[in-house]
Write an enzyme that holds these catalytic residues in place. Structure first.
Site, PDB file in Angstrom:
ATOM      1  N   HIS A  52     150.206  40.431  54.108  1.00  0.00           N
ATOM      2  CA  HIS A  52     151.083  40.506  55.287  1.00  0.00           C
ATOM      3  C   HIS A  52     150.206  40.574  56.534  1.00  0.00           C
ATOM      4  O   HIS A  52     149.568  41.589  56.788  1.00  0.00           O
ATOM      5  CB  HIS A  52     152.004  41.735  55.200  1.00  0.00           C
ATOM      6  CG  HIS A  52     152.855  41.894  56.413  1.00  0.00           C
ATOM      7  ND1 HIS A  52     153.825  40.975  56.747  1.00  0.00           N
ATOM      8  CD2 HIS A  52     152.885  42.833  57.392  1.00  0.00           C
ATOM      9  CE1 HIS A  52     154.415  41.356  57.871  1.00  0.00           C
ATOM     10  NE2 HIS A  52     153.863  42.475  58.280  1.00  0.00           N
ATOM     11  N   ASP A  54     149.995  40.522  60.355  1.00  0.00           N
ATOM     12  CA  ASP A  54     150.710  40.654  61.626  1.00  0.00           C
ATOM     13  C   ASP A  54     150.062  39.797  62.705  1.00  0.00           C
ATOM     14  O   ASP A  54     148.847  39.861  62.898  1.00  0.00           O
ATOM     15  CB  ASP A  54     150.711  42.116  62.065  1.00  0.00           C
ATOM     16  CG  ASP A  54     151.616  42.967  61.198  1.00  0.00           C
ATOM     17  OD1 ASP A  54     152.779  42.578  61.033  1.00  0.00           O
ATOM     18  OD2 ASP A  54     151.151  44.005  60.685  1.00  0.00           O
ATOM     19  N   ASP A 176     158.811  42.663  56.670  1.00  0.00           N
ATOM     20  CA  ASP A 176     158.473  43.840  57.478  1.00  0.00           C
ATOM     21  C   ASP A 176     159.430  44.174  58.622  1.00  0.00           C
ATOM     22  O   ASP A 176     159.497  45.333  59.019  1.00  0.00           O
ATOM     23  CB  ASP A 176     157.040  43.689  58.026  1.00  0.00           C
ATOM     24  CG  ASP A 176     156.443  45.003  58.513  1.00  0.00           C
ATOM     25  OD1 ASP A 176     156.914  46.069  58.049  1.00  0.00           O
ATOM     26  OD2 ASP A 176     155.532  44.985  59.350  1.00  0.00           O
ATOM     27  N   HIS A 427     157.135  40.559  65.025  1.00  0.00           N
ATOM     28  CA  HIS A 427     157.863  41.829  64.922  1.00  0.00           C
ATOM     29  C   HIS A 427     157.098  43.051  65.441  1.00  0.00           C
ATOM     30  O   HIS A 427     157.632  44.156  65.375  1.00  0.00           O
ATOM     31  CB  HIS A 427     158.373  42.051  63.492  1.00  0.00           C
ATOM     32  CG  HIS A 427     157.302  42.037  62.449  1.00  0.00           C
ATOM     33  ND1 HIS A 427     156.926  40.897  61.791  1.00  0.00           N
ATOM     34  CD2 HIS A 427     156.521  43.014  61.950  1.00  0.00           C
ATOM     35  CE1 HIS A 427     155.962  41.173  60.932  1.00  0.00           C
ATOM     36  NE2 HIS A 427     155.698  42.453  61.009  1.00  0.00           N
TER      37      HIS A 427
HETATM   38 ZN   LIG Z   1     154.248  43.544  60.032  1.00  0.00          ZN
END
Ligand SMILES: [Zn+2]
Ligand SMILES: *[C@@H]1O[C@H](CO)[C@@H](O)[C@H](O)[C@H]1NC(C)=O
Ligand SMILES: *[C@@H]1O[C@H](CO)[C@@H](O)[C@H](O)[C@H]1NC(C)=O
Ligand SMILES: *[C@@H]1O[C@H](CO)[C@@H](O)[C@H](O)[C@H]1NC(C)=O
Ligand SMILES: *[C@@H]1O[C@H](CO)[C@@H](O)[C@H](O)[C@H]1NC(C)=O
Ligand SMILES: *[C@@H]1O[C@H](CO)[C@@H](O)[C@H](O)[C@H]1NC(C)=O
Ligand SMILES: *[C@@H]1O[C@H](CO)[C@@H](O)[C@H](O)[C@H]1NC(C)=O
Length: 928
Positions: A52, A54, A176, A427
């Site tokens: 994951h 970001d 997420d 996000h």
């Molecule tokens: Zn995230």
């Protein structure tokens, strides 16, 4: 395998071996693969290796890519992709999914052609699979649908152009985001995804769904679009997006590796297998089929992918070896789309959901409703940037032709801005949950994008207006008070509702005006005024608003408005140690503190506007404006620096208390589009135990909220995303600003306490709420166009001196104004002779007598300067032709599956839009 490909499409000459579980076969989608590696009589455990990544959070997106500033967080995406590709080559059984195209794109550009060839092969064979595939994994509460569609389009376009149909993601992957919006599900369905997986939902909701085996469901994400247009299969992952406990084998984890040398003392295979089987069997009890999914990875994992894969290879080997002894558990490397295919094959019926997944709480006092408002200035800047990109930069680039990219003012482009906006949808970006230095970086990127756009705009306007006078832009965020206005003679307004509509006006008229109220002021030498539609009264004793009337409809309501603050919890509290922070809203008491019972007021009146200026405290003031020609009341609030000398964090709200008779219900929009009903202390799909009477009733307000009874509807249109609630009947509160002194333990590691060199005492934020009072059946006729105007605010530029005689004073890119129900959502250059067009119907099916009807538009008669030579329809994200779109069909438990009604357009050029429909076209055009 190749034989099956050939059978389905004889002309297909195989260039790549299709993987057994991959539904993509040389560009052809194969359903129901006959030789799946799973076993029908066993419990099949799909292991999904993933990372994951970001697109900015604790570090900037660039720092994450390169692995810079590992002192903040150890994370380097380039190394992850390097390492994963090496490991995939080593064993053809291994798989990996990749999500964030913003990162993948950068990595791809830097690879040798030999590596690119290898990666293409991995993709063709389904060993590397893209899921989601947008530029980032967008936030769902605070993003506007237009920006989400754009960021998905950029990412998916890169994947299509690089990998062809095998690179097209089948699954949306929002593991997420902190709560899930119905409009996002609707968009994903229209983008052709077969399903959505996510990790976070309310803890009570999860418990309920585990009991009922409803963690996999069918989400009907629109009340206007004909099913299954907006139906999306939705799967809730078992461990958020982490591996099951004890099975994390990344370099960041401490779980024991599989030690499988029987000669050694610490041999642990039996123990690992036993623990794994227990977890798998347990998980199977809360899902419906004999297939379960496990996410094997987490934040920025797989930088040294060998650790993960070496242990996963062994796990699969040892667990499956037990089958010889009668074990009924089968473990396999898999991907979300392989897993989804198995769920589809199960041919079951699924629980139907029609509401959304807000608000999200992960414990009784831990509601993630603060980020709806966190970093209000960044949220506004993102929204302004969106308007500038959509309406100004993209459309003028198309209308101006090639000269807009290279012309008298130099070289410009819209790409820089598109990418900056795409990154800002992440996000932890517009959501306001990043570290301060990262927030600054997002804003810097947007500013840089706008610099590139300004060149496009200047070049384009020079061509369109035949005037090469230099243009001055008002870069201040508070453009409505741009000081240039008074000294320049001519102002150009680039319209928003009739996009590409450009007028030169007399600046003297303008300087009084707020630019969204420009409609009537188009004549050069005179300022035109019209009668007033609204009336407000103020209480002479308090200086507060006391009533609002609509003179046209003869409606009057009592309306008191004031400002308050909630005492943010500092975590030293009996019930829980949770403080308020960037994510979480946790007031210490359910009663907010008043800032002042009275306001000092001053009235200013001109023939165009009447203003009442109110001062509540040195840090809270407001201008109430009523324009003569407008049907909306404007409340321009200014809040900050929020005082903290009392060492208390504060969450500042404004509250409208009205005589409207509501019964614990109010309404909010989803991503700026469809409106959802909200009821106090209530969730439509489970029996809520309310533990936070304020924070647990907050919902995201993306562009509007309203309260209504049979007679009156008060709609508030916001200029950015904010959180809001209706705690008392007849009342609507909106959180404007937050200043907090503690971190809320969700990883960001900083209190949300914004200061800067311009605001050393604390951030000052200014914004507007636009109020309209209508009869409920016609309210949407006001708030739909109004909200579009606020989102896509027009741009003002200024030119000095006299205009030369051949300057065109007015120009429209449209042949005629569009019907009121239709909004031109996208017009952007696609390649040399093609433009991408999106038209949307902006009304829900139930909300307007006049406008909730199908509307037909002729594509050839749209533009005044473009000849449309050809048109092909695409899916919403423009990465697949509409006629090639085929999605899995799913059967809901409750209602009968409605027949898919097919609608025929009248002709190739006449396209019909039904309520809430967005249609996407690639147009071949020629400048006239
Ligand atoms: Zn995230
Ligand atoms: C799915 O189930 C329905 C109803 O039980 C049945 O009619 C249909 O044939 C099944 N489809 C497949 C592909 O097995
Ligand atoms: C814009 O806002 C900032 C901050 O409130 C203020 O300092 C500046 O003077 C404003 N600009 C104009 C032109 O009013
Ligand atoms: C913008 O376009 C709309 C729709 O065509 C039109 O009614 C309005 O007058 C225009 N506004 C300005 C400032 O030209
Ligand atoms: C603008 O309008 C004002 C007020 O009507 C007028 O006095 C002025 O001459 C106009 N300016 C121009 C440049 O036309
Ligand atoms: C705010 O909450 C704190 C406890 O965290 C309390 O000590 C303080 O008195 C409260 N402030 C006000 C103004 O009530
Ligand atoms: C996908 O990319 C290919 C190769 O560039 C292109 O020919 C095709 O038109 C694209 N598909 C869509 C739907 O844009």
């Amino acid at each position: 395998i190749n034989a099956i490909c050939q059978l389905q499409r004889p002309e297909f000459s195989h260039t790549s071996i299709c993987n057994r579980c991959h539904e993509c076969c040389g560009g052809l989608r194969v359903l129901y693969w006959p030789q799946l590696p799973n076993k029908p009589d066993m419990l099949n455990v799909h292991l999904v290796p993933h990372t994951h990544d970001d697109v900015g959070w604790l570090k900037t997106v660039d720092q994450y890519y390169y692995g810079d500033r590992n002192d903040i967080q150890h994370a380097g995406v380039q190394y992850i992709l390097d390492s994963v590709v090496d490991q995939l080559i080593k064993n053809p059984d291994r798989r990996f999914i990749y999500v964030e195209t913003a990162f993948f794109y950068r990595w791809w550009k830097q690879q040798s052609s030999a590596t690119q060839q290898t990666v293409k092969q991995l993709v063709d064979e389904g060993r590397l699979e893209f899921v989601n595939g947008g530029w980032c994994m967008s936030d769902e509460a605070t993003t506007h649908y237009s920006a989400v569609i754009d960021q998905m389009t950029i990412g998916l376009r890169f994947l299509n152009e690089t990998f062809g149909p095998c690179g097209r993601p089948r699954v949306a992957w929002h593991i997420d985001p902190f709560g899930h919006a119905r409009e996002h599900a609707s968009m994903f369905a229209q983008m052709g995804y077969d399903g959505l997986f996510f990790g976070r939902l309310d803890y009570q909701d999860r418990a309920h769904r585990m009991r009922e085996k409803e963690q996999e469901l069918l989400w009907r994400a629109s009340d206007s679009l004909t099913p299954p247009m907006a139906d999306l299969f939705t799967g809730i992952l078992p461990n958020g997006y982490n591996p099951p406990e004890g099975f994390c084998w990344d370099q960041f984890c401490d779980d024991p590796p599989i030690r499988d040398d029987p000669d050694l003392e610490d041999y642990n295979v039996d123990d690992v297998v036993k623990r794994f089987l227990a977890i798998a069997k347990n998980q199977a009890t809360v899902y419906k089929t004999n297939h379960i999914i496990m996410t094997m990875g987490s934040d920025f994992q797989y930088e040294n992918a060998n650790l993960w894969y070496k242990n996963l290879d062994k796990l699969i080997h040892y667990v499956n070896a037990l089958q010889a002894k009668g074990s009924k558990v089968n473990v396999l490397y898999s991907t979300p789309s392989c897993y989804l295919q198995e769920l589809h094959r199960a041919n079951l019926t699924w629980a139907l959901k029609t509401d959304d997944f807000f608000p999200y709480a992960d414990d009784a006092h831990d509601f993630w409703t603060g980020y709806f408002t966190s970093r209000p200035a960044l949220k506004r800047y993102e929204r302004i940037s969106n308007g500038n990109l959509q309406v100004i930069c993209n459309q003028l680039e198309v209308l101006g032709g090639p000269v807009s990219r290279k012309g008298p003012f130099g070289e410009g482009d819209s790409q820089t801005m598109k990418k900056a906006m795409a990154v800002a949808q992440h996000h932890d970006a517009v959501s306001g949950t990043e570290k301060q230095h990262v927030a600054n970086d997002y804003a810097r990127k947007l500013a840089e994008g706008w610099q590139h756009c300004q060149v496009v705009v200047s070049n384009s306007l020079a061509g369109l207006s035949s005037s090469s006078a230099e243009r001055i832009y008002c870069d201040n965020l508070n453009v409505s008070v741009c000081p240039l206005t008074e000294t320049r003679s001519y102002c150009s307004i680039i319209n928003n509702t009739d996009p590409m509509h450009l007028v030169h006006v007399n600046c003297t008229c303008m300087c009084f005006l707020n630019i969204i109220h420009m409609t009537k002021y188009r004549k050069l030498n005179i300022c035109v005024y019209v009668l007033q539609f609204l009336q407000v009264t103020f209480d002479p004793d308090t200086g507060l608003l006391s009533s609002l009337s609509n003179l046209e409809t003869k409606q009057t309501i009592k309306l008191t408005q004031n400002f308050y603050w909630y005492n943010a919890s500092d975590g030293k509290n009996m019930d829980s140690s949770q403080p308020s922070g960037a994510y979480i809203f946790r007031p210490n008491s359910s009663t907010p503190f008043g800032i002042s019972r009275t306001a000092k007021t001053e009235t200013v009146q001109t023939s165009v506007v009447q203003e009442v200026r109110q001062w509540f405290a040195p840090w809270v003031s407001q201008v109430v404006r009523l324009y003569t020609d407008s049907r909306t009341l404007e409340l321009e609030w200014t809040v900050g620096p929020v005082p903290i000398d009392d060492h208390l964090g504060k969450e500042v709200i404004t509250r409208l208390d009205t005589s409207i008779k509501t019964s614990e219900i109010f309404y909010t929009d989803s991503n700026g589009r469809e409106v959802l009903q909200r009821r106090k202390d209530f969730r439509p799909t489970w029996q809520l135990k309310q533990s936070e009477p304020i924070a647990g009733n907050y919902y995201p307000i993306n562009s509007r909220a309203f309260i209504k009874d049979d007679e009156d509807q008060l709609t508030v249109v916001t200029d950015r995303s904010q959180g809001g609630a209706s705690i008392q009947n007849g009342s609507l509160e909106i959180m404007l600003h937050r200043r907090l002194l503690y971190d809320d333990f969700r990883g960001v590691g900083e209190p949300l306490n914004e200061i800067s060199s311009i605001f050393p005492e604390g951030l000052v934020v200014r914004g507007r709420l636009l109020l309209s009072l209508d009869r409920p059946p016609t309210a949407a006729d006001t708030h739909r166009p109004l909200a579009q105007q606020v989102v896509l605010q027009p741009l003002l530029t200024f030119t000095d001196g006299e205009l030369n005689s051949n300057t065109r004073l007015e120009f429209s890119g449209l042949q005629a104004a569009l019907p009121p129900a239709v909004h031109l959502l996208t017009l952007t250059q696609w390649d040399k002779d093609k433009v991408l067009l999106r038209l949307e119907h902006q009304f829900q099916s139930w909300e307007s007598k006049r406008n909730s009807k199908p509307v037909t538009v002729n594509l050839q008669k749209l533009f005044s300067t473009l000849d449309v030579l050809g048109a092909s329809e695409l899916n919403l994200s423009a990465n697949q032709w509409k006629d090639e779109m085929s999605r899995f069909d799913w059967t809901p438990q409750t209602d009968e599956k409605p027949l898919l009604k097919t609608f025929e357009d009248h002709s190739d050029w006449e396209v019909t839009l039904r309520p809430m429909e967005i249609r996407t076209f690639l147009l071949r055009v020629r400048l006239r």
